[in-house]
Design an enzyme around this catalytic site. Sequence first.
Site, mmCIF file in Angstrom:
data_model
loop_
_atom_site.group_PDB
_atom_site.id
_atom_site.type_symbol
_atom_site.label_atom_id
_atom_site.label_comp_id
_atom_site.label_asym_id
_atom_site.label_seq_id
_atom_site.Cartn_x
_atom_site.Cartn_y
_atom_site.Cartn_z
ATOM 1 N N GLU A 11 0.801 -1.221 0.000
ATOM 2 C CA GLU A 11 0.000 0.000 0.000
ATOM 3 C C GLU A 11 0.841 1.282 0.000
ATOM 4 O O GLU A 11 0.326 2.351 -0.306
ATOM 5 C CB GLU A 11 -0.954 0.000 1.194
ATOM 6 C CG GLU A 11 -2.063 -1.020 1.058
ATOM 7 C CD GLU A 11 -2.888 -1.162 2.321
ATOM 8 O OE1 GLU A 11 -4.083 -0.820 2.289
ATOM 9 O OE2 GLU A 11 -2.324 -1.609 3.346
ATOM 10 N N GLN A 12 2.124 1.170 0.351
ATOM 11 C CA GLN A 12 2.985 2.351 0.262
ATOM 12 C C GLN A 12 3.154 2.819 -1.178
ATOM 13 O O GLN A 12 3.512 3.968 -1.420
ATOM 14 C CB GLN A 12 4.373 2.065 0.870
ATOM 15 C CG GLN A 12 4.367 1.828 2.364
ATOM 16 C CD GLN A 12 4.308 0.353 2.706
ATOM 17 O OE1 GLN A 12 3.608 -0.417 2.033
ATOM 18 N NE2 GLN A 12 5.030 -0.055 3.738
ATOM 19 N N SER A 13 2.911 1.946 -2.125
ATOM 20 C CA SER A 13 3.098 2.251 -3.540
ATOM 21 C C SER A 13 1.905 3.042 -4.080
ATOM 22 O O SER A 13 0.768 2.545 -4.059
ATOM 23 C CB SER A 13 3.247 0.945 -4.330
ATOM 24 O OG SER A 13 3.019 1.164 -5.709
ATOM 25 N N PRO A 14 2.126 4.249 -4.599
ATOM 26 C CA PRO A 14 1.011 5.013 -5.188
ATOM 27 C C PRO A 14 0.285 4.258 -6.303
ATOM 28 O O PRO A 14 -0.955 4.278 -6.341
ATOM 29 C CB PRO A 14 1.688 6.291 -5.697
ATOM 30 C CG PRO A 14 2.875 6.465 -4.802
ATOM 31 C CD PRO A 14 3.355 5.062 -4.533
ATOM 32 N N ARG A 34 -2.132 1.850 -4.797
ATOM 33 C CA ARG A 34 -3.293 2.549 -4.241
ATOM 34 C C ARG A 34 -4.245 3.004 -5.345
ATOM 35 O O ARG A 34 -5.470 2.947 -5.184
ATOM 36 C CB ARG A 34 -2.829 3.741 -3.390
ATOM 37 C CG ARG A 34 -1.921 3.331 -2.232
ATOM 38 C CD ARG A 34 -1.817 4.378 -1.159
ATOM 39 N NE ARG A 34 -1.381 5.677 -1.585
ATOM 40 C CZ ARG A 34 -0.113 6.114 -1.561
ATOM 41 N NH1 ARG A 34 0.853 5.310 -1.146
ATOM 42 N NH2 ARG A 34 0.192 7.341 -1.925
#
Length: 218
Positions: A9-12, A15
């Site tokens: 989820e850290q990855s744009p 998301r």
Amino acid sequence: MSIILHGIEQSPPVRAVLITARAIGVHLELQPLDMFVKKENHLEPFLKMNPAHTIPTLEDDGFYLWESRAIMTYLVSKYAKNDHLYPKDVKQRATVDTILHFDNGSMYANLIRYIRPQLFKNEPPNKEVEESLKDNLTTLERILSERPYLAGNHLTVADISVVTTVINCPEFGISLDAFPNVNKLIAKVRSELPFYDQINNKGLQDMARFIAEKKKNK
């Protein structure tokens, strides 16, 4: 059968896919992977799905797809009840594709070029890349001075993708204050997709903690 999204989820881009799926009522089972210690994205099971070892990677009943913008358009084309987010009209779709390619090839590419050396090499911000990012933001500002959304008169996957890229800029010291039209678009996306912040903020907060840890350990 579950539709699986491999990523963190850290990855744009991850998301952006999750937000698109929610917008069309499709449930994705997020399958996290360890990219930094175990480097699971470089192991053979993952490489069979995605030889480029990137995230996100979609797994849909034996069909594998990588690159977030391709995944977003695939999900809308296959599962959405209408073509609102990715119009079937050739010219409208070409306009959406243009913005998606701009995001992938320029905006997001510059964001990655800007943040990776800071996070993984302890380098100071690269002013030249920062100026390139600001030029990208100026391009968006110009587009939005002519129309309310990036690809026309209503929300599309182009807006979701770009906003989920742009919204990371302040985390790395690039203010959006000089770009009022961009800020208006961010507000529209948040308003029209009331779940946007719920999905986006968790990854954004996780990334902020990661950045803080990196800075603390310098």
